[in-house]
Each structure stands twice: as structure tokens, then as C-alpha cells.
Scaffold this motif. Sequence first.
Motif, PDB file in Angstrom:
ATOM      1  N   CYS A 159       0.860  -1.177   0.000  1.00  0.00           N
ATOM      2  CA  CYS A 159       0.000   0.000   0.000  1.00  0.00           C
ATOM      3  C   CYS A 159       0.900   1.232   0.000  1.00  0.00           C
ATOM      4  N   CYS A 162      -0.185   3.751   3.111  1.00  0.00           N
ATOM      5  CA  CYS A 162       0.187   3.293   4.457  1.00  0.00           C
ATOM      6  C   CYS A 162       1.665   2.906   4.517  1.00  0.00           C
ATOM      7  N   CYS A 176      -6.312  -1.502  -0.466  1.00  0.00           N
ATOM      8  CA  CYS A 176      -5.867  -1.639   0.918  1.00  0.00           C
ATOM      9  C   CYS A 176      -7.091  -1.645   1.833  1.00  0.00           C
ATOM     10  N   CYS A 179      -7.122   1.751   4.120  1.00  0.00           N
ATOM     11  CA  CYS A 179      -7.317   3.112   3.617  1.00  0.00           C
ATOM     12  C   CYS A 179      -7.969   3.160   2.236  1.00  0.00           C
TER      13      CYS A 179
HETATM   14 ZN   LIG Z   1      -3.365   1.707   2.983  1.00  0.00          ZN
END
Ligand SMILES: [Zn+2]
Length: 721
Positions: A159, A162, A176, A179
Motif C-alpha cells: 500500500c 500506508c 488496501c 485506507c
Molecule cells: Zn493503505
Amino acid sequence: MHEYDPQKIEKRWQEEWDKSGIYQAENHSKKPKYYALIEFPYPSGDGLHVGHPRPYIGLDLIARKRRMEGFNVLYPIGWDAFGLPTENYAIKTGKNPRVVTKENTDTFRRQIQSLGVSFDWSREINTTDSKYYKWTQWIFLKFLEKGLAYKAKMAINWCPKCKIGLANEEVVDDNCERCGTPVEQKEKEQWMLAITKYADRLYDDLDTVDYPDRVKTQQKNWIGRSEGVLIRFDDIEVFTTRPDTIFGATFVVVAGKEDKFTGRYVTNPATKEKIPVWEAEYVMSDYGTGAIMAVPADDERDMEFAKKFSLPIVENYTHAGFEDYGKKITKYKLRDWVFSRQRYWGEPIPVIHCDECGIVPVLEKDLPVKLPEVEKYEPGPDGESPLANITEWVNTKCPKCGGKAKRETDVMPNWAGSSWYFLRYCDPYNDKEFVSRATLDKWMPVDWYNGGMEHTVLHLLYSRFWNKFLFDLRLVPTSEPYKKRTSHGLILAEGGEKMSKSKGNVINPDTIVERFGADTLRLYEMFMGPFEQAIAWSESSLIGPRRFLEKVWRLQSKISKGQTLSTDSQGLTLVHQTIKKVSEDVESMGFNTAVSALMIYTNTLDKQEKVSQKEFETLLLLLAPFAPHITEELWKTLGHLNSIHTEDWPTYDPEKLLKDEITLAVQIDGKFRASLLVARNQSAEEIRATALALPEVKKWLDGKEPKKIIIVPEKIISIVT
Ligand SMILES: [Zn+2]
Ligand SMILES: [Zn+2]
């Protein structure tokens, strides 16, 4: 007699059993062993929901019945506690995952204990305990020593927002989970375990174990073995499982996004003819080499394609001489196991990187490599493990040359600790070796392992792999860890949806135990439907099992010491039929039909004015594995000193299964005229005399002498005039 009140008796018996240790397995016992196993739970923060205990109770019935049959039973429990949910919770709240795990296991333990499951709590294990994972690390070093653990560049789910690597279960629809950012693939060095080296044995040895067919099929498909031949059509290599059809191959197809002619021709090495090369959707790029030889006469899809594009079809061709082309190979779908995570909450991989010596294993005397305390649990900005920031932990000395070196900062995946936990239960406190061979010889293999269908291809395959590897090192006695495997169905929320915290439809067993008692909950979960099938929870249906237990409770007021077994033969037959039915149904996990049989038997006793103590005791013994508390209470009330759970399981007399009286049809000249009730052991002469004395028979014979009387045993008396 006071009213049935589970609150008054259940806690008391749980404490009593715990004190007397009646569910503890003995390492030294003359009794035959029996090892029953359930998949140990992941102690999440949500606590137990009513679906969790279904398999625990199911196998508890088996464990309890085995004890009553004279076996020394091992039925253990522990915690598979490393992994994502706790780690993500730690990241979110800043709480130490060790503390979170302790809280969660305390809740799970209390909840499971409130259900009266006969686990041997003296053998409780926890995969996050360094005394346990010391040996997980030790087994890893064995893999390393044998060349089965290695490093390789692998693409991982990444990701970019993140900045962390994601496990497959954290990727939802390519995004993800946390998020919503689209997940990218990023190359990273990973530790790998060479499970593919065991592919053939994992495949073939499925023939030696008692698993459901659907489990065997899933594992075989996952391993995906196919034997075939690679054949070159000029520069295109095709994979085929039918090399004998090469003389019928009239074109070559390579995997593509649409069906089209490439404009190329290649030579069929057998017929020496130039044949066209096509691209088509129906050929999979990950099957074999991604190219096939098309034999329309022998393959339906090739035939369909040939007809659609007017390609040549050869119907009659020779199957001789095909062996000259190509070489035999075996293909597998199974890939080596990615065995590292760039995360915190897992077993540190016990190796050291030295500039001089390369990868050096941690010395056995220095195990366990303990997980250090950190401040923050998220991975670093480049996706490295949070352990990489703990310089005082990372910097160490090379065990080989004594120079400066660094620790590996990756940890093991979720599946590591569960790959050998069934071995540790045999000898959970050993700190000299991973498990002593003598205790393994005593307990292994697991006789019956029940678990979810969702674990068929990962956990079940991984643990078979570890066991086989340890078997090759002569550390465990059998090549297969589990003799028999079964699966339970999920319990769904009312209405049929999956229970989940986010949907707010989770039912906590605590509230059910409080309102109805643990015995009612246990009985309901076994009675609600076939054990293998998913079924929806129904609060209103709990009342049935509860009323049944109340009826059993009230029967104690009808007991007559002097009364023998129901004097009529019907009652006696039912006792034996019930013992047979419950015994057999428990073995085949037909728990719901076993409960029905107990209900029928109870209703019959309830209709009698008096119930003999023996009949009542038989009911209690058969019911004991299902409802251990109420049966123990009633058993002791009857004056017994020993626990009902250490009594002998009732046996039945096959002769008594049959009713003692039978009804025969009486025919005169082929016509039915009367029926006759006779004792099973009555002689032919007696039957003939009784039949002739019947008023209906006298009437139809009307004084005539019968010419012949034929008796078809247990069916017909035929009188011919
Ligand atoms: Zn993420
Ligand atoms: Zn070195």
C-alpha cells in the motif's frame, strides 16, 4: 426436589472437575490412548461468539465418550495468538500486543470454561510465549540446515499510502483494507520454505488418511499435480497430458486475450506438417507452458475452435510412435511458501547477517530470540519491520567470526505456530527439546482432528508438511499427523448472515449461559442441525432443549428402586435401540439425531408412572457427553460417589434390539383373513394350532380340513383348502 437451576450446579461442577483433574491426559497409563484435537482459537478482542464452540462441543462428545469407553484421552486447548488483528489493534491504540493478548486469552478461557468442555487445561499452550516459540524458531533452523529455508525476491502487496506490505487477507478488491488505496506489487526479499519439495508426498499420502473427499480434493487441486509431456513445435513448447494424440494435432494455440490467427506456422514434429499458430482465450497462461497442441478429434474445446475457424480436423490417426517426441515432466500449481512478514507481532526469524559470513543461524543455546519491546508497532517507511528501528536489538555479534553483524528483522507468518502445535501438546513444558520422542510415540498421530473447511489448504497442508519434514529427521513417529479429519458448518446469525462485529449481529455465549445454562447451549448447538452444515442461530429454538433437560430433571421424582426394567418388551427394546442409535450417531457426528433419540427415550420414560433406576441411569450415561453438568448432578443425587464421566459407556444387546413379538398374516387360499400375534421363539406346531383356533379362520374354513399349511417365518401362514 427443587427446580432445575443450571446457575446453581454448573459452576460448582466445573470447579469440582478442575480440582479432581478427571479430564487430564496421563502420560503413563495402561489404557489405550486417544488424541482428539480441535483447531486452537485466535484470541481476538471480540471474545467468543456462539459459533466458536460448535466444534469444541462436537469433539467434546467424542472425547467424553472415549473416556467412558476406557481410553486415556488427550483433548487439549491453547492459543494461536500471533498475527494481524492484535497487531493492527496495537497500532491503532498503542497498546502492547502482549498485554492485549493476555486480556483476550483470559476472556476466551473464561468463556470456554463456562461451557464445561472437557479440555485438559493443564496442557494449555500459547504460540506467543517465548518458551513455545523458542521451538518454532528451532524448527526453522532445521529447515535452514536442510536447505529448505531460503531467501528470494518476491512480489508483495504494497500500500503506497500506508507504506506497508499487506497480507492477502488485507487486500479487499485490489484495495488496501485500511485506507482503500489501490494495492501495488513491490519486490522484496522474502524468506521462503520449500514446500514444493514435498508436493508429491503431500499429494500421494492423502490416500492413507481418513479425510472427507471434499478436503482431499481441495488439497489435491491446490497442489495441482499433472503429469504430462513437453513437446517442441519449433520454438513453441507445449504441455500435454495426452502425447499419444500428437499425430492428430492440426494447430497450436497460445494463451491470449482474444481468438485470432497469429500469421505464423510451426512444424508438427510427428507428422512434419506445417500447422498454424492461433491465439485463444480458452488456453490459460498459467497452465503448463501457456501453449497447447490442438487435437480437434480428441478434445471438445479444440473441436469447437476448429469448426469456428474452419481449421483442419484429422479423425483417424495413429497413436503409435508418439514416445519419440518430447520429454516427460510433472507440473504443480503449488508454489513455495512465503515465510516472512515485515511486521512486529510474530516469531523473530533466528538468523544473523554478517558481511563476512553471510547468513548465519543463531546458535541453539541462544534461542529463543525474544521479540524486543518497541514503542511503535507500524512498519517503517520503506516497508521494513518495526524491529529494524531497535538498533540495540538489531546490532549483534556474528556467532561464527565474532564480528559486527545484524539480526534478521522479519518475523514469521501467522501460520508458523500452528504448524506444529499438535506435537507440543504431547509435552508442553519440555525446555530441553521441542517434544520428547517418548511422549510423541505415546500420543501421535492425532486420532481425530476437527476444523473449518477454510483451513483445508493453508493450515492443514502446512502442518502436514512440517510433520513430514520432522518425520524425515526422525523426530516424530508418523509421516502423517492426523488419522482422521472432519469439518463443522458455521453458525450464522438469525436470518442467515455471517456473524460479524460490524453487522452487530454477534451473539455472545455468556448471555445464553446466563439465561439458559451451559447444558442447554451445548444441547442446542448439537441439535440445531447436521454438524457439517452451516445453520442460522435461532434464539426461540433454545427453549426446546431447555424443556427437555427440565423433563430429565423431573424424572428423578419417578424413580422406583424396586422397579425392574420396563416390564413390557416394548420398553426394553427401546432402551437397547437408544443405546445403539446414540452410540453410532455420535461416531458419525450425527449429533442432532442422537439428541432426538434421547428425547424419544425420555418421553417414553416420562409417560410411565414409575421409572426404574437402571433405566434412568442409562439415560443419564447416554446424555452425559451432551449435558455434562445436569447428568453429574443427578448421578450424584442417586448416591453414586464417582463422577458419571468416569463411568462405563452403556452397551446394548443386539438380540434385544428386535421386538419379542411379531405379527403374522394369516391367508386362506391366498386371501388375507386374519392377523396373528406370536412370540418370536414360538414353534411352528404351536403357531399352526393357534392359527387354526382363530375364530376368523374357523369361520372361513367352515369345517373343511386344510390340505396344506405353509409358514413363511416371521411373515405369513398360508392355509390351502
Ligand atoms: Zn493503505
Ligand atoms: Zn561472521
